[in-house]
Scaffold this active site. Structure first.
Site, short mmCIF file in Angstrom:
data_model
loop_
_atom_site.label_atom_id
_atom_site.label_comp_id
_atom_site.label_asym_id
_atom_site.label_seq_id
_atom_site.Cartn_x
_atom_site.Cartn_y
_atom_site.Cartn_z
N ASN A 90 0.87 -1.18 0.00
CA ASN A 90 0.00 0.00 0.00
C ASN A 90 0.91 1.23 0.00
O ASN A 90 1.49 1.56 1.03
CB ASN A 90 -0.90 -0.03 1.25
CG ASN A 90 -1.71 1.24 1.40
OD1 ASN A 90 -1.74 2.10 0.51
ND2 ASN A 90 -2.36 1.39 2.55
N LYS A 94 0.09 4.25 -0.25
CA LYS A 94 -0.54 5.46 0.32
C LYS A 94 -0.25 6.66 -0.61
O LYS A 94 -0.22 6.49 -1.82
CB LYS A 94 -0.05 5.67 1.76
CG LYS A 94 -0.24 4.39 2.60
CD LYS A 94 -0.04 4.57 4.07
CE LYS A 94 -0.28 3.23 4.76
NZ LYS A 94 -0.17 3.32 6.22
N HIS A 152 -9.65 1.24 4.90
CA HIS A 152 -8.37 1.46 5.58
C HIS A 152 -8.58 2.42 6.76
O HIS A 152 -9.38 3.36 6.68
CB HIS A 152 -7.34 2.05 4.61
CG HIS A 152 -5.95 1.99 5.17
ND1 HIS A 152 -5.49 2.91 6.09
CD2 HIS A 152 -4.94 1.11 4.98
CE1 HIS A 152 -4.25 2.57 6.43
NE2 HIS A 152 -3.89 1.50 5.77
N GLU A 193 -6.93 4.79 7.82
CA GLU A 193 -6.69 6.22 7.53
C GLU A 193 -7.91 6.85 6.88
O GLU A 193 -8.20 8.03 7.09
CB GLU A 193 -5.43 6.35 6.66
CG GLU A 193 -4.18 6.06 7.51
CD GLU A 193 -2.99 5.53 6.73
OE1 GLU A 193 -2.98 5.59 5.49
OE2 GLU A 193 -2.05 5.03 7.39
N GLU A 214 -5.35 -4.85 10.50
CA GLU A 214 -4.36 -3.81 10.71
C GLU A 214 -4.66 -3.08 12.03
O GLU A 214 -5.49 -2.16 12.04
CB GLU A 214 -4.40 -2.78 9.56
CG GLU A 214 -4.07 -3.37 8.21
CD GLU A 214 -3.49 -2.32 7.27
OE1 GLU A 214 -2.48 -2.63 6.63
OE2 GLU A 214 -4.02 -1.20 7.19
N GLY A 246 2.52 2.39 10.82
CA GLY A 246 3.49 3.47 10.68
C GLY A 246 4.18 3.84 11.98
O GLY A 246 4.81 4.88 12.07
N SER A 275 3.41 -2.02 10.32
CA SER A 275 4.87 -2.09 10.55
C SER A 275 5.49 -3.43 10.16
O SER A 275 6.44 -3.89 10.78
CB SER A 275 5.20 -1.73 12.00
OG SER A 275 4.80 -0.39 12.28
P1 13P Z 1 3.01 0.49 7.67
O1 13P Z 1 3.52 -0.80 7.08
O2 13P Z 1 3.75 1.69 7.16
O3 13P Z 1 2.88 0.43 9.14
O4 13P Z 1 1.52 0.69 7.10
C1 13P Z 1 0.62 -0.36 7.21
C2 13P Z 1 -0.59 -0.04 6.42
O5 13P Z 1 -1.37 0.84 6.77
C3 13P Z 1 -0.83 -0.80 5.18
O6 13P Z 1 -2.11 -0.58 4.69
#
Ligand code: 13P
Length: 249
Positions: A9, A11, A94, A96, A166, A172, A212
């Site tokens: 992903n 982002k 997601h 976010e 997740e 992150g 992560s």
């Molecule tokens: P990270 O791997 O940067 O923690 O992000 C995970 C994520 O949100 C994947 O959709």
């Protein structure tokens, strides 16, 4: 029998010209794969992905989709558009998007339905925030989110849906769920999917872990019987680490 999926992903990272170079390098350096690789870049990169990855072993898809089929919805991108661009997958729900754009379980379910109508596999994200985990309520919270986000959603086959666990506090942050915490959640999610869609479905649907993931912790996570791959943010942006994850899978 469940093929491991490593999905990056991206982002809101990379511009189309950077992505073109990156994806061409990925294709050139790709090891022989038992597992499946996918990249999920921002919408403007999807035509580049189609051009560079079309016909290759690497699948691609989007990070979101509109809940509407077509019409006067400024700024939205329909499932049909994604289909036309050759997307195999699209993320829905997601954390976010739930957090910064107020997406509800009901909206996420509508998005998943639009994808299934076009034969695109939703990667449905669920997971608890830190305070819920600290209260000891991570499993019921996440199962409720799963079932509410699947309300009225009827995948035609277990391969037509992917679920990603997740935990919000692991995204992150460099903190990740321990392999055994992830496994406990994945087992509960699979059980809920079996109850919702039948045992055969539950056995075959893939459940990814995200939060992560990196080349150091991926093997331990993947060794858990109910972890079928990773939804990877940060570690999917560097070619070297994405390739390392694919070699582990
Ligand atoms: P990270 O791997 O940067 O923690 O992000 C995970 C994520 O949100 C994947 O959709």
């Amino acid at each position: 029998m469940r093929r491991v999926l490593v999905a990056g992903n991206w982002k809101m990272h990379k511009v189309p010209s950077e992505a073109r170079v990156w994806l061409a390098e990925l294709k050139r350096l790709l090891p022989p794969l038992d597992s499946e690789a996918a990249v999920l870049p921002a919408f403007p990169i999807l035509p580049v992905a189609k051009e560079v990855l079309g016909g290759s072993q690497v699948a691609y898809g989007a990070q979101d989709v509109s809940a509407h089929r077509e019409g006067a919805y400024t700024g939205e991108v329909s499932a049909r558009m994604l289909k036309d661009l050759g997307c195999r997958y699209a993320i829905v729900g997601h954390s976010e998007r739930r957090r910064y754009h107020g997406e509800t379980d009901a909206l996420v379910a509508e998005k998943a339905k639009r994808l299934l109508e076009e034969g695109i596999t939703p990667i449905l994200c669920v997971g608890e925030p830190l305070e819920v985990r600290e209260r000891g309520e991570a499993v019921p919270y996440t199962l409720n989110q799963l079932l509410e986000s699947l309300r009225g959603v009827e995948p035609p086959a277990p391969e037509a849906l992917v679920v990603a666990y997740e935990p919000v506090w692991a995204i992150g942050t460099g903190k990740n769920a321990t392999p055994s915490d992830a496994e406990a959640m994945h087992r509960a999610l699979r059980q809920a999917l079996s109850e919702r869609y039948g045992a055969g479905f539950g056995e075959r649907v893939r459940i990814l872990y995200g939060g992560s993931v990196n080349p150091k912790n991926f093997a331990d996570l993947l060794s858990q019987p109910n972890v079928d791959g990773g939804l990877v943010g940060g570690a999917s942006l560097e070619l070297e680490s994405f390739l390392a994850l694919l070699r582990i899978a």
